[in-house]
Design a protein around this motif. Structure first.
Motif, PDB file in Angstrom:
ATOM      1  N   GLY A 174      -2.026  21.502  46.846  1.00 60.18           N
ATOM      2  CA  GLY A 174      -1.591  20.499  46.103  1.00 60.18           C
ATOM      3  C   GLY A 174      -1.403  20.603  44.718  1.00 60.18           C
ATOM      4  N   THR A 175      -1.253  19.750  43.868  1.00 65.99           N
ATOM      5  CA  THR A 175      -1.080  19.733  42.416  1.00 65.99           C
ATOM      6  C   THR A 175      -2.166  20.409  41.602  1.00 65.99           C
ATOM      7  N   ALA A 176      -3.347  20.262  42.432  1.00 62.04           N
ATOM      8  CA  ALA A 176      -4.633  21.100  42.059  1.00 62.04           C
ATOM      9  C   ALA A 176      -4.197  22.483  41.841  1.00 62.04           C
ATOM     10  N   GLY A 177      -3.940  22.715  43.076  1.00 58.86           N
ATOM     11  CA  GLY A 177      -4.024  24.279  43.241  1.00 58.86           C
ATOM     12  C   GLY A 177      -2.675  24.964  42.657  1.00 58.86           C
ATOM     13  N   TYR A 178      -1.700  24.019  42.518  1.00 59.54           N
ATOM     14  CA  TYR A 178      -0.481  24.647  41.689  1.00 59.54           C
ATOM     15  C   TYR A 178      -0.563  24.655  40.486  1.00 59.54           C
ATOM     16  N   THR A 179      -1.445  23.729  39.889  1.00 55.45           N
ATOM     17  CA  THR A 179      -1.873  23.693  38.580  1.00 55.45           C
ATOM     18  C   THR A 179      -2.709  24.900  37.959  1.00 55.45           C
ATOM     19  N   ALA A 180      -3.694  25.287  39.022  1.00 56.74           N
ATOM     20  CA  ALA A 180      -4.462  26.443  38.610  1.00 56.74           C
ATOM     21  C   ALA A 180      -3.748  27.635  38.793  1.00 56.74           C
ATOM     22  N   MET A 181      -2.510  27.692  39.595  1.00 59.12           N
ATOM     23  CA  MET A 181      -1.892  28.792  39.349  1.00 59.12           C
ATOM     24  C   MET A 181      -1.082  28.884  38.383  1.00 59.12           C
ATOM     25  N   LEU A 182      -0.531  27.819  37.667  1.00 59.97           N
ATOM     26  CA  LEU A 182       0.066  28.004  36.224  1.00 59.97           C
ATOM     27  C   LEU A 182      -0.935  28.190  35.445  1.00 59.97           C
ATOM     28  N   CYS A 183      -2.043  28.156  35.505  1.00 61.20           N
ATOM     29  CA  CYS A 183      -3.185  28.479  34.655  1.00 61.20           C
ATOM     30  C   CYS A 183      -3.126  30.065  34.630  1.00 61.20           C
ATOM     31  N   VAL A 186     -10.584  24.726  13.305  1.00 58.86           N
ATOM     32  CA  VAL A 186      -9.577  25.948  13.527  1.00 58.86           C
ATOM     33  C   VAL A 186     -10.075  27.483  13.743  1.00 58.86           C
ATOM     34  N   ALA A 187     -11.428  27.580  13.282  1.00 63.04           N
ATOM     35  CA  ALA A 187     -12.205  28.729  13.087  1.00 63.04           C
ATOM     36  C   ALA A 187     -11.935  29.457  14.660  1.00 63.04           C
ATOM     37  N   PRO A 188     -11.868  29.317  15.808  1.00 58.24           N
ATOM     38  CA  PRO A 188     -11.594  30.273  16.676  1.00 58.24           C
ATOM     39  C   PRO A 188     -10.042  30.865  16.795  1.00 58.24           C
ATOM     40  N   PHE A 189      -9.312  30.054  16.107  1.00 53.58           N
ATOM     41  CA  PHE A 189      -7.994  30.464  16.113  1.00 53.58           C
ATOM     42  C   PHE A 189      -7.549  31.276  15.159  1.00 53.58           C
ATOM     43  N   ILE A 190      -8.177  31.009  13.873  1.00 51.66           N
ATOM     44  CA  ILE A 190      -7.633  31.809  12.850  1.00 51.66           C
ATOM     45  C   ILE A 190      -8.734  33.055  12.549  1.00 51.66           C
ATOM     46  N   LEU A 191      -9.841  33.008  13.099  1.00 56.53           N
ATOM     47  CA  LEU A 191     -11.092  34.098  12.889  1.00 56.53           C
ATOM     48  C   LEU A 191     -11.033  34.921  14.070  1.00 56.53           C
ATOM     49  N   ARG A 192     -10.764  34.573  15.254  1.00 56.22           N
ATOM     50  CA  ARG A 192     -10.766  35.433  16.399  1.00 56.22           C
ATOM     51  C   ARG A 192      -9.357  35.359  17.226  1.00 56.22           C
ATOM     52  N   GLY A 193      -8.363  34.973  16.645  1.00 59.13           N
ATOM     53  CA  GLY A 193      -7.099  34.858  17.254  1.00 59.13           C
ATOM     54  C   GLY A 193      -6.948  34.368  18.680  1.00 59.13           C
ATOM     55  N   VAL A 194      -7.853  33.418  18.882  1.00 59.65           N
ATOM     56  CA  VAL A 194      -7.944  32.740  20.084  1.00 59.65           C
ATOM     57  C   VAL A 194      -6.523  32.045  20.410  1.00 59.65           C
ATOM     58  N   THR A 195      -6.035  32.298  21.676  1.00 57.48           N
ATOM     59  CA  THR A 195      -4.662  31.445  22.111  1.00 57.48           C
ATOM     60  C   THR A 195      -5.301  30.219  23.003  1.00 57.48           C
ATOM     61  N   LEU A 196      -4.841  28.995  22.550  1.00 53.50           N
ATOM     62  CA  LEU A 196      -5.142  27.824  23.515  1.00 53.50           C
ATOM     63  C   LEU A 196      -3.708  27.276  24.121  1.00 53.50           C
ATOM     64  N   VAL A 197      -3.537  27.617  25.671  1.00 63.34           N
ATOM     65  CA  VAL A 197      -2.352  27.516  25.996  1.00 63.34           C
ATOM     66  C   VAL A 197      -2.380  25.841  26.818  1.00 63.34           C
ATOM     67  N   GLY A 198      -1.572  25.215  26.614  1.00 68.02           N
ATOM     68  CA  GLY A 198      -1.545  23.889  27.415  1.00 68.02           C
ATOM     69  C   GLY A 198      -0.623  24.045  28.664  1.00 68.02           C
ATOM     70  N   ILE A 199      -1.217  23.457  29.579  1.00 64.37           N
ATOM     71  CA  ILE A 199      -0.525  23.485  30.838  1.00 64.37           C
ATOM     72  C   ILE A 199      -0.293  22.126  31.355  1.00 64.37           C
ATOM     73  N   ASP A 200       1.109  22.040  31.509  1.00 66.68           N
ATOM     74  CA  ASP A 200       1.556  20.799  32.038  1.00 66.68           C
ATOM     75  C   ASP A 200       2.171  21.068  33.582  1.00 66.68           C
ATOM     76  N   SER A 201       1.643  20.296  34.512  1.00 64.93           N
ATOM     77  CA  SER A 201       2.100  20.669  35.898  1.00 64.93           C
ATOM     78  C   SER A 201       3.113  19.374  36.208  1.00 64.93           C
ATOM     79  N   VAL A 202       3.206  18.473  35.607  1.00 63.05           N
ATOM     80  CA  VAL A 202       3.892  17.269  35.910  1.00 63.05           C
ATOM     81  C   VAL A 202       5.627  17.369  35.797  1.00 63.05           C
TER      82      VAL A 202
END
Length: 327
Positions: A126-135, A254-270
């Motif tokens: 379903g949407t849950a598993g399809y969203t997991a795959m997008l992640c 902003v610390a994780p993003f500018i000090l460690r270069g962490v990437t936050l990716v938004g996942i939209d399944s809709v």
């Protein structure tokens, strides 16, 4: 006539009930589907109970997933007898959804049912598993490899979490599951988790930066949990965010993003483009161990959808809820 869960709102209030409807009441669309199975997701639970502003017009048939056989079609890609599935696109919110024995939708919203899956198995995903795959696809596109380190999955015993653990472990990643239900530890390990942590370690306000641990993460919770996941993600790690079970806020810095270069990716399944949907379902057919689906899901009848929605919101449901609309 066909049976459907119908949500109504009027001077008497908000209510959901199982009703019999006529085909003439179906909304506009170029494909009519004889539905075999649907699902109950968190969003469906909010819609059915009225505990979240999900439904945009009334009356509404909820159900953001459906699978079934094409009964009528004027769409060039689909003919009578084709097996198809649908996830998202606002069905169950602004357009009648899958918790019914029939649905009329836009053909552009449909994808062919992969031959590897039965209709019931497709809804176990379903949407849950399809969203997991997008992640998982997002983690791969950002270059996260199994040898990079541990991958955290929050809300691990839910639908997205269960499928994400199964997928990631199959692909060779070391998966750590965060859950508030310690009794589910054996279940999570059976899906492939190598370690279990208590969700309370992540759900309280934390520091802007914490000890580096995660190479990547799949988060369905949001709020302080997502902030703490980002704060403890390793240098150049990647966090995918796809849910808000803990709240819509994001009390981070902003610390994780500018000090460690962490990437936050938004996942939209809709509203995800069709090409990415097809890729996700093709990869699910290739990388998901279908023998795990029985453990991940339970099946209920259409008449049980309304009471089960309450249990879902209370966190009393593990994995996926598949609805046999003809049972």
């Amino acid at each position: 006539m066909f049976k459907a869960v119908v949500i109504e709102k009027n001077d008497q209030g908000y209510r959901s009930s199982l009703q019999e409807l006529d085909d003439s009441q179906l909304p506009e669309g170029d494909v009519t589907v004889k539905v075999s199975h649907s699902t109950l997701n968190y969003k469906d639970g909010l819609a059915i109970t009225g505990k979240g502003p999900v439904v945009r017009k009334f009356p509404m048939v909820p159900g953001i997933d459906l699978v079934g056989e094409v009964e009528e079609s004027s769409h060039p890609d689909y003919k009578v007898g084709d097996l198809v599935l649908l996830n998202g696109w606002g069905v169950g919110e602004g357009h009648w959804g899958g918790l019914a024995q029939k649905a009329r939708v836009k053909g552009d919203w449909l994808v062919p049912l992969p031959s590897k899956f039965t209709p019931a198995q497709a809804m176990s995903i379903g949407t849950a598993g399809y969203t997991a795959m997008l992640c998982v696809l997002a983690l791969e596109r950002q270059g996260v490899k199994p040898e990079d380190g541990e991958i955290l999955v929050t809300g691990a015993a839910g639908g997205v979490g269960s499928v994400a653990i199964s997928l990631l472990s199959h692909l060779g990643y070391q998966v750590v599951a965060a859950t508030g239900r310690p009794d589910d530890a054996d279940y999570l390990k059976s899906l492939g988790a190598v370690d279990i942590i208590e969700r309370s370690q992540l759900s309280e306000p934390g520091k802007p930066l914490a000890k580096e641990r995660w190479a990547g993460a799949v988060d369905v919770v949001g709020s302080h949990t997502l902030a703490n996941v980002c704060a403890s993600t390793r240098y150049r790690g990647v966090v995918t965010a796809c849910g808000l079970a803990g709240g819509m806020d994001f009390p981070s810095t902003v610390a994780p993003f500018i000090l460690r270069g962490v990437t936050l990716v938004g996942i939209d399944s809709v509203m995800c483009p069709r090409e990415e949907r097809l890729e996700a379902w093709q990869r699910l057919a290739k990388d998901l161990d279908i023998t795990k689906l029985e453990a991940i899901s339970q099946e209920v009848a259409l008449s049980e959808a309304i009471p089960m929605a309450e249990k879902l919101l209370k966190g009393e449901v593990r994995g996926r809820l598949v609805v046999d609309v003809n049972a």
